[in-house]
Scaffold this motif. Structure first.
Motif, PDB file in Angstrom:
ATOM      1  N   LEU A 287      28.672   4.386 -33.688  1.00  0.00           N
ATOM      2  CA  LEU A 287      28.755   4.302 -32.225  1.00  0.00           C
ATOM      3  C   LEU A 287      28.258   5.624 -31.663  1.00  0.00           C
ATOM      4  CD1 LEU A 287      29.582   3.386 -29.393  1.00  0.00           C
ATOM      5  CD2 LEU A 287      31.959   3.950 -29.964  1.00  0.00           C
ATOM      6  N   THR A 288      27.223   5.553 -30.847  1.00  0.00           N
ATOM      7  CA  THR A 288      26.706   6.750 -30.184  1.00  0.00           C
ATOM      8  C   THR A 288      27.032   6.687 -28.704  1.00  0.00           C
ATOM      9  OG1 THR A 288      24.879   7.045 -31.757  1.00  0.00           O
ATOM     10  CG2 THR A 288      24.631   8.061 -29.599  1.00  0.00           C
ATOM     11  N   TRP A 289      27.782   7.675 -28.229  1.00  0.00           N
ATOM     12  CA  TRP A 289      27.995   7.812 -26.791  1.00  0.00           C
ATOM     13  C   TRP A 289      26.776   8.508 -26.206  1.00  0.00           C
ATOM     14  CZ3 TRP A 289      31.554   4.888 -25.067  1.00  0.00           C
ATOM     15  CH2 TRP A 289      32.819   4.789 -25.640  1.00  0.00           C
ATOM     16  N   SER A 290      26.100   7.877 -25.286  1.00  0.00           N
ATOM     17  CA  SER A 290      24.991   8.519 -24.578  1.00  0.00           C
ATOM     18  C   SER A 290      25.548   9.178 -23.316  1.00  0.00           C
ATOM     19  CB  SER A 290      23.911   7.494 -24.232  1.00  0.00           C
ATOM     20  OG  SER A 290      24.477   6.365 -23.586  1.00  0.00           O
ATOM     21  N   VAL A 291      25.131  10.412 -23.088  1.00  0.00           N
ATOM     22  CA  VAL A 291      25.688  11.223 -22.007  1.00  0.00           C
ATOM     23  C   VAL A 291      24.549  11.713 -21.114  1.00  0.00           C
ATOM     24  CG1 VAL A 291      27.047  13.271 -21.436  1.00  0.00           C
ATOM     25  CG2 VAL A 291      27.573  11.964 -23.517  1.00  0.00           C
ATOM     26  N   PHE A 292      24.756  11.596 -19.820  1.00  0.00           N
ATOM     27  CA  PHE A 292      23.801  12.068 -18.825  1.00  0.00           C
ATOM     28  C   PHE A 292      24.536  13.031 -17.900  1.00  0.00           C
ATOM     29  CE2 PHE A 292      22.322  11.155 -14.379  1.00  0.00           C
ATOM     30  CZ  PHE A 292      21.193  11.955 -14.422  1.00  0.00           C
ATOM     31  N   ASP A 293      23.927  14.158 -17.598  1.00  0.00           N
ATOM     32  CA  ASP A 293      24.576  15.176 -16.768  1.00  0.00           C
ATOM     33  C   ASP A 293      24.670  14.691 -15.326  1.00  0.00           C
ATOM     34  OD1 ASP A 293      25.747  17.709 -16.265  1.00  0.00           O
ATOM     35  OD2 ASP A 293      23.832  18.449 -15.493  1.00  0.00           O
TER      36      ASP A 293
ATOM     37  N   GLU B 257      31.145  -6.558 -29.538  1.00  0.00           N
ATOM     38  CA  GLU B 257      32.361  -6.212 -30.279  1.00  0.00           C
ATOM     39  C   GLU B 257      32.958  -4.898 -29.764  1.00  0.00           C
ATOM     40  OE1 GLU B 257      35.455  -6.034 -33.108  1.00  0.00           O
ATOM     41  OE2 GLU B 257      34.176  -7.722 -32.505  1.00  0.00           O
ATOM     42  N   VAL B 258      32.100  -3.903 -29.530  1.00  0.00           N
ATOM     43  CA  VAL B 258      32.591  -2.623 -29.025  1.00  0.00           C
ATOM     44  C   VAL B 258      33.247  -2.800 -27.656  1.00  0.00           C
ATOM     45  CG1 VAL B 258      31.945  -0.300 -28.259  1.00  0.00           C
ATOM     46  CG2 VAL B 258      30.904  -1.268 -30.314  1.00  0.00           C
ATOM     47  N   VAL B 259      32.619  -3.563 -26.783  1.00  0.00           N
ATOM     48  CA  VAL B 259      33.176  -3.770 -25.444  1.00  0.00           C
ATOM     49  C   VAL B 259      34.503  -4.520 -25.524  1.00  0.00           C
ATOM     50  CG1 VAL B 259      32.840  -5.037 -23.278  1.00  0.00           C
ATOM     51  CG2 VAL B 259      31.038  -3.540 -24.165  1.00  0.00           C
ATOM     52  N   MET B 260      34.612  -5.472 -26.415  1.00  0.00           N
ATOM     53  CA  MET B 260      35.879  -6.173 -26.592  1.00  0.00           C
ATOM     54  C   MET B 260      36.977  -5.184 -27.000  1.00  0.00           C
ATOM     55  SD  MET B 260      36.817  -9.436 -29.037  1.00  0.00           S
ATOM     56  CE  MET B 260      36.742  -8.451 -30.552  1.00  0.00           C
TER      57      MET B 260
ATOM     58  N   GLU C 248      22.544   1.138 -30.948  1.00  0.00           N
ATOM     59  CA  GLU C 248      24.011   1.136 -31.034  1.00  0.00           C
ATOM     60  C   GLU C 248      24.570   2.286 -30.195  1.00  0.00           C
ATOM     61  OE1 GLU C 248      24.210   1.150 -35.313  1.00  0.00           O
ATOM     62  OE2 GLU C 248      24.472  -1.023 -35.373  1.00  0.00           O
ATOM     63  N   TRP C 249      24.236   2.206 -28.906  1.00  0.00           N
ATOM     64  CA  TRP C 249      24.615   3.212 -27.921  1.00  0.00           C
ATOM     65  C   TRP C 249      25.525   2.570 -26.879  1.00  0.00           C
ATOM     66  CZ3 TRP C 249      20.464   7.121 -25.921  1.00  0.00           C
ATOM     67  CH2 TRP C 249      19.844   7.762 -27.015  1.00  0.00           C
ATOM     68  N   CYS C 250      26.429   3.384 -26.311  1.00  0.00           N
ATOM     69  CA  CYS C 250      27.218   2.993 -25.147  1.00  0.00           C
ATOM     70  C   CYS C 250      27.203   4.141 -24.150  1.00  0.00           C
ATOM     71  CB  CYS C 250      28.660   2.658 -25.529  1.00  0.00           C
ATOM     72  SG  CYS C 250      28.846   1.143 -26.498  1.00  0.00           S
ATOM     73  N   PHE C 251      27.435   3.808 -22.898  1.00  0.00           N
ATOM     74  CA  PHE C 251      27.412   4.792 -21.819  1.00  0.00           C
ATOM     75  C   PHE C 251      28.604   4.546 -20.912  1.00  0.00           C
ATOM     76  CE2 PHE C 251      26.066   5.692 -17.380  1.00  0.00           C
ATOM     77  CZ  PHE C 251      25.935   7.071 -17.479  1.00  0.00           C
ATOM     78  N   VAL C 252      29.399   5.578 -20.685  1.00  0.00           N
ATOM     79  CA  VAL C 252      30.542   5.463 -19.789  1.00  0.00           C
ATOM     80  C   VAL C 252      30.073   5.792 -18.379  1.00  0.00           C
ATOM     81  CG1 VAL C 252      32.845   6.284 -19.239  1.00  0.00           C
ATOM     82  CG2 VAL C 252      32.138   6.123 -21.628  1.00  0.00           C
ATOM     83  N   GLY C 253      30.166   4.809 -17.482  1.00  0.00           N
ATOM     84  CA  GLY C 253      29.784   5.041 -16.095  1.00  0.00           C
ATOM     85  C   GLY C 253      28.697   4.123 -15.579  1.00  0.00           C
ATOM     86  N   GLY C 254      28.364   3.069 -16.322  1.00  0.00           N
ATOM     87  CA  GLY C 254      27.326   2.150 -15.881  1.00  0.00           C
ATOM     88  C   GLY C 254      27.804   1.226 -14.768  1.00  0.00           C
ATOM     89  N   VAL C 255      26.919   0.931 -13.837  1.00  0.00           N
ATOM     90  CA  VAL C 255      27.180  -0.041 -12.773  1.00  0.00           C
ATOM     91  C   VAL C 255      26.560  -1.367 -13.185  1.00  0.00           C
ATOM     92  CG1 VAL C 255      26.743  -0.632 -10.355  1.00  0.00           C
ATOM     93  CG2 VAL C 255      27.276   1.733 -10.991  1.00  0.00           C
ATOM     94  N   LYS C 256      27.361  -2.421 -13.133  1.00  0.00           N
ATOM     95  CA  LYS C 256      26.871  -3.739 -13.556  1.00  0.00           C
ATOM     96  C   LYS C 256      25.990  -4.347 -12.475  1.00  0.00           C
ATOM     97  CE  LYS C 256      29.835  -7.207 -14.056  1.00  0.00           C
ATOM     98  NZ  LYS C 256      30.831  -8.098 -14.695  1.00  0.00           N
TER      99      LYS C 256
ATOM    100  N   LEU D 295      38.777   6.950 -25.116  1.00  0.00           N
ATOM    101  CA  LEU D 295      38.321   5.774 -25.849  1.00  0.00           C
ATOM    102  C   LEU D 295      38.014   6.132 -27.304  1.00  0.00           C
ATOM    103  CD1 LEU D 295      35.986   4.190 -23.149  1.00  0.00           C
ATOM    104  CD2 LEU D 295      38.257   3.396 -23.830  1.00  0.00           C
ATOM    105  N   ALA D 296      37.354   7.280 -27.516  1.00  0.00           N
ATOM    106  CA  ALA D 296      37.017   7.688 -28.879  1.00  0.00           C
ATOM    107  C   ALA D 296      38.272   7.890 -29.728  1.00  0.00           C
ATOM    108  CB  ALA D 296      36.184   8.969 -28.857  1.00  0.00           C
TER     109      ALA D 296
END
Length: 260
Positions: free
Chosen positions: A29-35, A236-239, A87-95, A59-60
């Motif tokens: 699982l890779t957390w992608s981070v944007f400043d 699966e990760v989101v679940m 296999e990346w996730c990002f905290v803060g996405g707008v759907k 979460l981690a």
């Protein structure tokens, strides 16, 4: 000790990915981070203390069977990797409907609020004379007024649609760059959330330089979520994340994060 295999191991060795502490070997699982302070803060004295930084660490700490790394990249790169099924996730996405074609989203983790047309305080009277403000009017009837947007950003459906229909002449890569341009009179206005404006104004040493105006298309609060690639892995990760959020969100500790 975390073991890194294949290409992921090479990338870590080169310093592009940073392993999260105390993670056992397991599913990647890779957390992608944007400043994007004050939500994610990648440098300076407040590094990794942003709202989404704290949620990501929470979460981690609960996803203990994942082998977790983090990578700091420009936001368009995050969107590209999710489209490619990484296999990346990002905290803060707008759907948004467009993003749902390649990403899967958790339940809300926090909210963005309120959205404003941000101008230099010295130009307050100029924009008050245009009121009540409408973004559509600014983009169509006042094209001489310069603005800019972060490429691939989603703010809110009505606002995103207007920027797609009437794209500004330029984009920016980091929020602080946009505020420096606004302060130096290379832009006339931005559309942004008030806390992002306040944080960046302090960072450039001009805490009182900007004012924000409500506008006709300004939405109700916009919810931020964890955004992962829409693959069996991502679902699966989101679940798993939703299960953690269901347990943690009602707690005083979580509330202290989102109110920070």
């Amino acid at each position: 000790m975390v073991k890194w295999r294949g290409l992921a191991g090479l990338v870590v060795a080169l310093g592009l990915l940073v392993p999260e502490p105390a993670q056992a070997e397991g599913l990647p699982l890779t957390w992608s981070v944007f400043d994007a302070p004050p939500f994610t803060i990648t440098g300076g004295e407040h590094r990794e203390t942003g709202i989404f930084d704290r949620i990501r660490r929470l979460l981690a700490s609960r996803l203990t069977d994942y082998s977790i790394t983090s990578v700091t990249v420009p936001f368009p790169r995050i969107v590209t990797e999710l489209k490619n099924g990484a296999e990346w996730c990002f905290v803060g996405g707008v759907k948004t409907p467009e993003r749902e074609s390649f990403a899967v989203f958790s339940r809300p983790v926090a909210m963005f609020y309120p959205l404003r047309v941000v101008v230099r305080a010295a130009n307050r009277a100029r924009f008050e004379a245009l009121g009540p403000l409408s973004l559509r009017s600014l983009l169509t009837e006042h094209r001489s007024l310069r603005t800019s947007i972060l490429r691939d950003r989603a703010i809110a459906p009505a606002v995103d649609a207007l920027f797609r229909q009437h794209p500004p002449g330029q984009t920016y890569a980091r929020f602080i760059e946009a505020y420096r341009m606004l302060l130096s009179d290379r832009l006339d206005y931005l559309v942004d959330f008030s806390n992002i404006t306040a944080y960046n104004a302090r960072q450039i040493g001009a805490p009182d330089a900007f004012v924000g105006f409500p506008f006709a298309e300004s939405p109700e609060p916009v919810f931020a979520r964890v955004m992962c690639a829409d693959t069996p892995w991502g679902r699966e990760v989101v679940m798993r994340i939703d299960a953690v959020l269901a347990e943690e969100r009602p707690s005083p500790a979580y509330r202290s994060i989102v109110e920070a």
